[in-house]
Motif scaffolding. Structure first.
Motif, PDB file in Angstrom:
ATOM      1  N   GLU A  35      22.234   6.189  14.232  1.00  0.00           N
ATOM      2  CA  GLU A  35      22.543   6.815  15.514  1.00  0.00           C
ATOM      3  C   GLU A  35      21.916   8.204  15.629  1.00  0.00           C
ATOM      4  O   GLU A  35      21.542   8.633  16.713  1.00  0.00           O
ATOM      5  N   THR A  36      21.797   8.904  14.514  1.00  0.00           N
ATOM      6  CA  THR A  36      21.117  10.197  14.539  1.00  0.00           C
ATOM      7  C   THR A  36      19.633  10.005  14.817  1.00  0.00           C
ATOM      8  O   THR A  36      19.015  10.774  15.566  1.00  0.00           O
ATOM      9  N   PHE A  91      17.465  11.555  18.014  1.00  0.00           N
ATOM     10  CA  PHE A  91      16.200  12.298  17.920  1.00  0.00           C
ATOM     11  C   PHE A  91      15.086  11.577  18.682  1.00  0.00           C
ATOM     12  O   PHE A  91      14.214  12.232  19.268  1.00  0.00           O
ATOM     13  N   LEU A  92      15.109  10.275  18.688  1.00  0.00           N
ATOM     14  CA  LEU A  92      14.116   9.510  19.450  1.00  0.00           C
ATOM     15  C   LEU A  92      14.245   9.824  20.939  1.00  0.00           C
ATOM     16  O   LEU A  92      13.247  10.098  21.622  1.00  0.00           O
ATOM     17  N   PHE A 100      10.115  12.659  17.443  1.00  0.00           N
ATOM     18  CA  PHE A 100       9.740  11.342  16.935  1.00  0.00           C
ATOM     19  C   PHE A 100       9.599  11.307  15.410  1.00  0.00           C
ATOM     20  O   PHE A 100       9.940  10.300  14.782  1.00  0.00           O
ATOM     21  N   GLU A 101       9.091  12.393  14.813  1.00  0.00           N
ATOM     22  CA  GLU A 101       8.948  12.395  13.356  1.00  0.00           C
ATOM     23  C   GLU A 101      10.307  12.305  12.677  1.00  0.00           C
ATOM     24  O   GLU A 101      10.497  11.524  11.729  1.00  0.00           O
ATOM     25  N   GLU A 102      11.273  13.120  13.150  1.00  0.00           N
ATOM     26  CA  GLU A 102      12.613  13.082  12.572  1.00  0.00           C
ATOM     27  C   GLU A 102      13.244  11.707  12.775  1.00  0.00           C
ATOM     28  O   GLU A 102      13.877  11.158  11.870  1.00  0.00           O
ATOM     29  N   ALA A 103      13.058  11.147  13.995  1.00  0.00           N
ATOM     30  CA  ALA A 103      13.609   9.826  14.286  1.00  0.00           C
ATOM     31  C   ALA A 103      13.009   8.779  13.362  1.00  0.00           C
ATOM     32  O   ALA A 103      13.724   7.909  12.827  1.00  0.00           O
ATOM     33  N   HIS A 104      11.699   8.857  13.142  1.00  0.00           N
ATOM     34  CA  HIS A 104      11.015   7.886  12.287  1.00  0.00           C
ATOM     35  C   HIS A 104      11.531   7.955  10.853  1.00  0.00           C
ATOM     36  O   HIS A 104      11.847   6.918  10.235  1.00  0.00           O
TER      37      HIS A 104
END
Length: 404
Positions: free
Chosen positions: A354-355, A359-360, A365-369
């Motif tokens: 969920e985090t 971020f997405l 995007f980098e953190e989400a990835h």
């Protein structure tokens, strides 16, 4: 016109924010105007913003009277919004950098030299020194500090709210407003003992001041502040008693009202003054009323934080809280909420997923990835985690590449 006002006025008042350095510059650049000021100030009541400034004005200019009224700023968070800072977890990721920041024009008067040298001393630590403000004068050592230049007001306040420590690097500053903004957002503060800020933060746990204006003393004070939990209640008490908009308005209007004795007023002047003050206070009330929906939203957020503190393992409760914060423009606090979800639920793939989704949706995007990869690793059967990972990869591929 100014001279005519001075000659005909029944009472004179000067609201002065300057200290010795600025007044000496005024004397050097505008000697005639400075000389006239020294004459007028002897017949005036001077409103001051700090104890040290008040003592300097009395000793240097011998005014008719001085009154300590402090000051305020419209970007200080009101009490109902400050409740959130007590409940929110500011540093959910202990492995991340410790962010130490300053706000103001980049020039020697603001302490750019000591700020940079302190950062250089801390180069082998996990401290990140950052500055937001217009480049006015002086060399920027970008190897030691991150210089963000100027930011729009909302982004500046988000930057401030995301700091672990506000380092007020000025040597001569009677009552800097950025320190009030930081305090109202629950950010620890370190400053030189000669500033007006030191007068009210001295003794508050989690804040510190230093007597020697040196990088070594500044770094030691910063380390001490970072190692000590912040006393929110003591900070709240100072803001309420001295700096909140309502508090300052009531104090200033009372002092202005007291400038002239009743006997010196024309027959209907008391009624006129009363109407003026009532209008002024009503204006503040109306402006606050215009934020009623927002204030109610903040009250709901604070309540949700308190509930989460009682049941921190409820992973589903964090995302809607973060989304509500995003609607209010509080990105830094929203990110803190989602990081708190992971910190309070170690080993739960759902919290990481969920985090990553948050971020997405926020464009990170980098953190989400990275988080989605971790969620998939922990739970390969999670379709939700794989969906976030696929979308993050697509966003990263479609983003324009920087050119050299």
């Amino acid at each position: 016109a100014t001279e005519r006002l001075i000659e005909t006025a029944r009472a004179l008042a000067i609201y002065l924010h300057e200290t010795e350095r600025t007044m000496n510059g005024f004397k050097e650049k505008e000697p005639a105007a400075y000389a006239r000021f020294t004459e007028v100030v002897k017949e005036a009541t001077v409103f001051c913003v700090s104890e040290a400034q008040q003592a300097y004005i009395e000793a240097s200019f011998a005014p008719k009277k001085t009154v300590l009224v402090y000051n305020t700023v419209d970007t200080i968070l009101p009490p109902e919004k400050r409740r959130l800072n007590v409940a929110a977890t500011r540093k959910a990721d202990p492995s991340g950098p410790v962010r130490i920041g300053m706000i103001g024009s980049f020039q020697p008067r603001k302490g750019t030299v000591i700020f940079t040298k302190t950062a250089q001393l801390a180069k082998d630590t996990n401290m990140s020194f950052e500055w937001v403000g217009r480049h006015h004068d002086g060399e920027i050592d970008r190897r030691a500090i991150t210089f963000h230049s100027s930011k729009p007001p909302a982004e500046t306040q988000a930057f401030l709210a995301g700091l672990d420590l506000f380092f007020l690097s000025s040597q001569d500053d009677p009552q800097p407003l950025a320190a009030l903004e930081a305090a109202s957002r629950g950010v620890k503060i370190v400053c030189y003992a000669g500033t007006g800020t030191a007068e009210w933060l001295r003794g508050i746990a989690g804040c510190a001041d230093f007597d020697d204006y040196t990088p070594e003393a500044a770094l030691a004070a910063s380390e001490a502040a970072l190692a000590t939990p912040l006393d929110y209640e003591a900070l709240e008490a100072v803001l309420r008693s001295r700096f909140d908009v309502d508090t300052f308005t009531a104090r200033m209007t009372a002092e202005i009202d007291a400038l002239r004795p009743e006997a010196a007023l024309p027959f209907d002047a008391r009624a006129v003054t009363a109407r003026h003050l009532a209008k002024l206070r009503s204006g503040w009330a109306i402006r606050r009323l215009g934020h009623a929906q927002e204030d109610r939203a903040w009250a709901g957020i604070a309540e949700a934080c308190h509930q989460l503190a009682q049941a921190p393992d409820d992973v589903t409760a964090y995302p809607p809280l973060a989304r509500n914060l995003m609607v209010l423009g509080e990105r830094a606090l929203a990110e803190d909420v989602m990081r708190a979800s992971m910190a309070n639920n170690p080993g739960k793939a759902s919290a990481i997923r969920e985090t990553a989704r948050f971020f997405l949706q926020s464009g990170r995007f980098e953190e989400a990835h990275g988080l989605a990869q971790e969620a998939v690793r922990m739970n390969p059967k999670s379709e939700g985690a794989r969906e976030v990972l696929t979308k993050a990869q697509a966003k990263m591929r479609s983003r324009p590449q920087a050119t050299r």
